[in-house]
Design a protein around this motif. Sequence first.
Motif, short mmCIF file in Angstrom:
data_model
loop_
_atom_site.label_atom_id
_atom_site.label_comp_id
_atom_site.label_asym_id
_atom_site.label_seq_id
_atom_site.Cartn_x
_atom_site.Cartn_y
_atom_site.Cartn_z
N PRO A 1 -16.23 -17.08 36.59
CA PRO A 1 -16.98 -18.28 36.17
C PRO A 1 -16.12 -19.18 35.28
N ASP A 2 -16.54 -20.43 35.15
CA ASP A 2 -15.76 -21.40 34.39
C ASP A 2 -15.97 -21.27 32.89
N ARG A 3 -17.20 -20.97 32.45
CA ARG A 3 -17.48 -20.92 31.01
C ARG A 3 -16.80 -19.73 30.36
N PRO A 4 -16.17 -19.91 29.18
CA PRO A 4 -15.46 -18.81 28.51
C PRO A 4 -16.32 -17.58 28.26
N SER A 5 -17.59 -17.80 27.85
CA SER A 5 -18.48 -16.65 27.58
C SER A 5 -18.74 -15.85 28.85
N ASP A 6 -18.91 -16.57 29.98
CA ASP A 6 -19.13 -15.88 31.26
C ASP A 6 -17.85 -15.20 31.73
N ALA A 7 -16.70 -15.81 31.42
CA ALA A 7 -15.42 -15.22 31.81
C ALA A 7 -15.20 -13.89 31.10
N GLU A 8 -15.63 -13.80 29.84
CA GLU A 8 -15.51 -12.52 29.11
C GLU A 8 -16.37 -11.44 29.78
N GLU A 9 -17.56 -11.82 30.19
CA GLU A 9 -18.44 -10.87 30.87
C GLU A 9 -17.84 -10.46 32.22
N PHE A 10 -17.20 -11.42 32.91
CA PHE A 10 -16.54 -11.13 34.18
C PHE A 10 -15.42 -10.11 33.99
N ALA A 11 -14.68 -10.25 32.90
CA ALA A 11 -13.59 -9.31 32.61
C ALA A 11 -14.13 -7.89 32.42
N ASP B 1 -12.44 -2.62 36.52
CA ASP B 1 -12.14 -1.62 37.56
C ASP B 1 -11.50 -2.28 38.77
N ASP B 2 -10.81 -3.40 38.53
CA ASP B 2 -10.12 -4.15 39.59
C ASP B 2 -11.09 -4.61 40.68
N GLY B 3 -12.33 -4.85 40.29
CA GLY B 3 -13.31 -5.42 41.20
C GLY B 3 -13.94 -4.44 42.18
N GLN B 4 -13.75 -3.12 41.99
CA GLN B 4 -14.24 -2.17 42.99
C GLN B 4 -15.75 -2.17 43.12
#
Length: 828
Positions: free
Chosen positions: A264-274, A280-283
């Motif tokens: 996602p574009d928003r920094p807060s969402d990017a942290e959650e994405f991480a 787990d490398d997206g598994q």
Amino acid sequence: MGNVNKPHFDVHPSVVYQLGESLISDAVQALIELVKNCYDADATYAKITINTGDNQKVPGAIYRAHNGQIVVEDDGFGMDEETIKSGWLLISNRSKLALKQSKETTPGGRTPLGDKGLGRLGVQRLGENLDVFTKTKDGPTYHLAFSWLDFATAPSLKDVDIHFERTSHLNKPGTKVVISNLHEIETWRGQQSLKKLEQELSRMISPYKQIRDFMVYVEVDGKSLELIEITDRVRDLASIRYTLKFDGKEFTVFGRARLDFFRPDRPSDAEEFALLAESDDGQRFFEFLKSYKLGQSYNLVRSSSKKWFVEFGYKRRFEDLDKLEPNPKNPKELANPGPFYGEIDSFDLGATSYRQQSVFDTLNEYRRHIKQLSEIRVYRDGFEIRVGRDWLKLGAQWTSARSYYGLKPDNTLGFIALTARDNMDLEETTDREGFKDTPYYRNFYALLQDFRKFTEKAQELFRRAWSDFKKKRNEEIARLDSRKDVEDISRTIKKGLAEAASHHRSLETFRARLEVSFQKSKTVMNKLSVATQVTPALKSQVEEAFASLEPLIKDAKEVIPRIEGYLHELGTLKGMGQVLEDRVDSLRQQVDDMYETVALGLTAEALSHEVFNIADALAKRAKSAQTRLRNKGISDRTVLAFIEYVHSAVMTLRKQISFLSPSLRYVREKRNDIVLEDFLMELEAFYRDRLQKNNISIRIITKNRSLMIRMNRGKMSQIIDNFVLNSEYWLKEDLKHERIKAGEIIFEIDSPFIRIWDNGRGIDPSVEQTLFEPFISMKGRGQGRGLGLFIVKQLLDSEGCHIGVVPERNKSKRLYKFQMDLRGAINE
């Protein structure tokens, strides 16, 4: 003797001069035409030298470099005397076209790019005077020279002064073209003009090495131009890449996407994405993606390359595309544009993507470079065909809500590679400003629109998948049963918060008791601090203070775990609150998706009533006109026949409206007992006239004549209508291309089922998994919204009935038969 003076057509030399001006749109394009001639001569390179001064002179040239000079030279096979006379000097000699049509090639194996025999006239666009030096491998060097001005003044073509001689000024095979007294010299002067020239040449000569086997070098006033190349280092920054291949029969699209593409574009969402995806490398995210039906239909797999996260794609036979046009030479065949290949990259221009690369020094440089190169261009053997910046309408599709996630024109670049050999029917306009609008080009464009439609759906799926995955993870964290609806979640939260008052009262009572005991203990401690000895009275007070603390400690052991449990429950409720928010967002999205459909239905209902009123008024006017004619004794057959036609048309229109109206109002109407055989026969009679005009018929097979259901007639009419309209559309396509001789739609009544199929090609394999999803359609743009089968399923579900596809394939190896299970509506 008489034949010598016989009148005949001739061409004044000025016509040639005018042709040279009008054939080519601008000076840069004229220069490219000369470079194409170098390519056609099997040259490995073309060197362009431009001088804007007056002091340059090429050895042997008869014209001086007055007002600038352009020299184009190559190492091709050159021209002999016969080629000069029959080629260069014979206007519109189409020897290259003859070579292409006979499927032959040059000695170096190339198919010529030129085919009209007029390209050399474009040189007139560049300057007034021309010197040509040319030499074959074993032949002498020839020098040809003339001035274009002579074409404007000579009385006939044979009077144009041509300088032609053998010379020694070229000692290796190839051709050197020298143009002097330049017309648009400002095009080649100044830093801004040179930058524009550099950019134009970079576009027109492929910057992709993989589709270019020919080099071009440019020097202007002693300075070499750096033609842009799109390197693998830059392309490897793309977040998603597509490879297109059409072999003449089957169209294949292969896509690859990085895990970054889903961020996602928003920094807060990017942290959650991480935390949720990158940890787990997206598994887990990939396993979630695979659960989507649409993902399965796109053959979604985990990429074996470390560069990419997932791979996906689809294949379609050329003949399966909708609304293709026939071959004008043979209407029984489709106008096939010929094999082609393409690669398209899409970039994320956000700050996060920039930070993960090492090619560009600044974010602005990164964005500027990609935007400068952005465009999907068409090249034929490495030379651009100008088709317009956004000829695939990426910008238009991006503005619609459902296409927000598709390719965007400012961050997408790539190429479509054609060849003169394989794509001869894709003809360019005479001025080289695009393609001629022919059936071949329109079918070529249809293939690319099919690709664009695929990217819209795939990228929308991927973007929304992350949102759905996040919601699912929130439900898992909240330990919530996914089957619970919004009301269940709301009640759980309400119940949990209602217990807060009880826990508050318990804490307040405990706090008051603790305060009393604390004050007693404080008093005793003050006395002890000043006492020189512990008297019996003081000892009694200490014992009393400790006694008051003992039940408090016991109560605290009960209250604190209970409060801890409640606080933990509040933490769970917080997770439920997030789930509730996610569910509401999903419902809002569903409402938005269906709003257009609801609005369309309301419009159709209003229109049906308006049309009925118009038809009624028209019928009255026609009857009045007929009465007046009879009263006046007028018996004009043409007029009376027209009035009868109006009567017939009005009756048909009324019949259509009477059929349409109950379909629109079924929600407000009561259920009816419907004998299915009678109902289907009635509908068959309704459709008969229209279908017969297209050589299509309906056949009803009855295995159970007594099957009766209880359902609103308008609702059942809409269900059947969707099947008939869908079959009619595809059968007309099959009839148009002579795949079948006559179309047939079959309804089979076999209690408790109705099976529906036709004798067309069947269901496209690419939508087998998603047939009943909304907005799924293989029809051409503007031909369908992809809601028909979705609505059919919703209508049947509302009656406790079901629909599916019978796992049986036709001669085309496709699924083709639908089955409605009507047990939920059977009137027993």
